[in-house]
Scaffold this motif. Sequence first.
Motif, PDB file in Angstrom:
ATOM      1  N   SER A  34      45.523  34.108  32.905  1.00 41.81           N
ATOM      2  CA  SER A  34      45.327  34.620  34.254  1.00 41.81           C
ATOM      3  C   SER A  34      46.550  34.441  35.121  1.00 41.81           C
ATOM      4  CB  SER A  34      44.136  33.912  34.897  1.00 41.81           C
ATOM      5  OG  SER A  34      44.380  32.529  34.943  1.00 41.81           O
ATOM      6  N   ASP A  55      39.062  46.199  29.431  1.00 39.27           N
ATOM      7  CA  ASP A  55      39.091  45.581  30.759  1.00 39.27           C
ATOM      8  C   ASP A  55      40.274  46.021  31.612  1.00 39.27           C
ATOM      9  OD1 ASP A  55      36.783  44.176  30.259  1.00 39.27           O
ATOM     10  OD2 ASP A  55      37.826  42.401  29.501  1.00 39.27           O
ATOM     11  N   LEU A  69      42.387  42.104  41.863  1.00 38.86           N
ATOM     12  CA  LEU A  69      41.056  41.979  41.274  1.00 38.86           C
ATOM     13  C   LEU A  69      41.157  41.669  39.781  1.00 38.86           C
ATOM     14  CD1 LEU A  69      39.233  44.974  43.012  1.00 38.86           C
ATOM     15  CD2 LEU A  69      38.854  42.543  43.426  1.00 38.86           C
ATOM     16  N   ARG A  70      42.133  42.296  39.103  1.00 37.33           N
ATOM     17  CA  ARG A  70      42.317  42.041  37.676  1.00 37.33           C
ATOM     18  C   ARG A  70      42.712  40.586  37.436  1.00 37.33           C
ATOM     19  NH1 ARG A  70      40.953  42.047  32.706  1.00 37.33           N
ATOM     20  NH2 ARG A  70      42.578  42.417  31.173  1.00 37.33           N
ATOM     21  N   GLN A 102      39.679  38.555  37.743  1.00 39.64           N
ATOM     22  CA  GLN A 102      38.823  38.780  36.575  1.00 39.64           C
ATOM     23  C   GLN A 102      39.321  37.969  35.380  1.00 39.64           C
ATOM     24  OE1 GLN A 102      39.123  42.617  34.657  1.00 39.64           O
ATOM     25  NE2 GLN A 102      36.925  42.654  34.200  1.00 39.64           N
ATOM     26  N   LYS A 103      40.640  37.942  35.176  1.00 38.58           N
ATOM     27  CA  LYS A 103      41.202  37.181  34.061  1.00 38.58           C
ATOM     28  C   LYS A 103      40.941  35.685  34.242  1.00 38.58           C
ATOM     29  CE  LYS A 103      44.910  40.332  32.696  1.00 38.58           C
ATOM     30  NZ  LYS A 103      46.378  40.512  32.596  1.00 38.58           N
ATOM     31  N   GLN A 145      37.422  35.123  33.289  1.00 35.14           N
ATOM     32  CA  GLN A 145      37.259  35.195  31.847  1.00 35.14           C
ATOM     33  C   GLN A 145      37.788  33.939  31.157  1.00 35.14           C
ATOM     34  OE1 GLN A 145      39.361  38.861  31.148  1.00 35.14           O
ATOM     35  NE2 GLN A 145      37.500  40.122  31.241  1.00 35.14           N
TER      36      GLN A 145
END
Length: 395
Positions: free
Chosen positions: A3, A87, A133-134, A137-138, A141
């Motif tokens: 991330s 993703d 946002l990605r 999200q990472k 995750q």
Amino acid sequence: MTSDQSDHLGGSKGDILIVDDTPANLRLLSQMLIEHGFQVRPVPDGALALAAVQVEPPDLILLDIRMPEMSGYEVCERLKADGKTADIPIIFISALDAVQDKIKAFSTGGVDYVTKPFRIEEVLARVETHLALRKLQKRLQDANRRMERELTLAAEVQAGFMPRTLPDLAGWDMAVALKPARETSGDFYDIYQLPAGRLGIVVADVVDKGVGAALFMALSWSLLRTSAAEYPDQPVRVFDAVNHCIQHDTSVLQFVTVFYGVLDPAAGKLRYCNAGHCPAYLFRAGEPQRVEALTATGAALGLIDGMSWAEKTVQLAAGDLLVLYTDGITEARSEREELFGSERLLASVRACLATANRLELSARLVQDAILADVLQFAGNAPQSDDIALAVLRRQ
């Protein structure tokens, strides 16, 4: 890529793949994004885009729709169908302005839609928003993967509490099973040797599920084992000691139901206390309709300070069968939200006793029959609670 590596290429703010068959658009978007600190990979068609993504997945894709041989919609669908690239956020940039075009873009997996001719400020704002946002999200995750690894380890540690092998007692047949509803379990069983050839038998259920219940399960298991060693032939004293420790030495608002028995294998005598647990069922040899329910003799452990329990004794004759379980069996739910219930449990055991002859009948056979009936009853409904099951038969 973790991330914290979205700016992994030359200190850039993100790696962006631009897919457009118009050279002027590629040049304009590339120059604009490079000037604002992004790493850019421009490609003129869908096939090259799919190949580039497989070599190095980007952080974000800007995708045209109308391209020769392969449209942006098809590129997006293929990317979303691949677990490696599913993703990656995709922003469509297209001259198509009809509502149905935008709906199709979102339905194929796009996260945003920019209409040509575009404004540079708008593209930058949307790129930065979706990269942020990605990154979030990472991080989520990564956190989920760490949690999964920790839960897997916790499950392995918890499984280590359970006896790997059961005591080998002449004239006795035993089988046990544990099926957690999640990675860890609040249910547990234990069977261990006590002095003078006796056997300690435990089936217990911590109220609630999840990590908290698993931790309390470890505490309860430890307290029961320690107290049983101190009071090997006194089930009431064991419960007194465990209940006192939970009430006075911990600050948790938890409790555990327990069936605890001390078996004298030679005599076939079982002395037991039942702390708010499901009734154990004793099936008499040759009389499958005759069932004795070993019901609760007091409240759950940790529930009431100063609680008392009655001790009871049953005699197991040759061929008798004892079934101990947690409510994950009787409260198993079907797809129509029906409960398996105690009557189905009794019917499952009786059917097994009726179909197996004396030579074939075993504790493992009865255990497998019960679990198979529960599984068939539940159908596609998810397992809602942990299951622990122990079956003892005097041969």
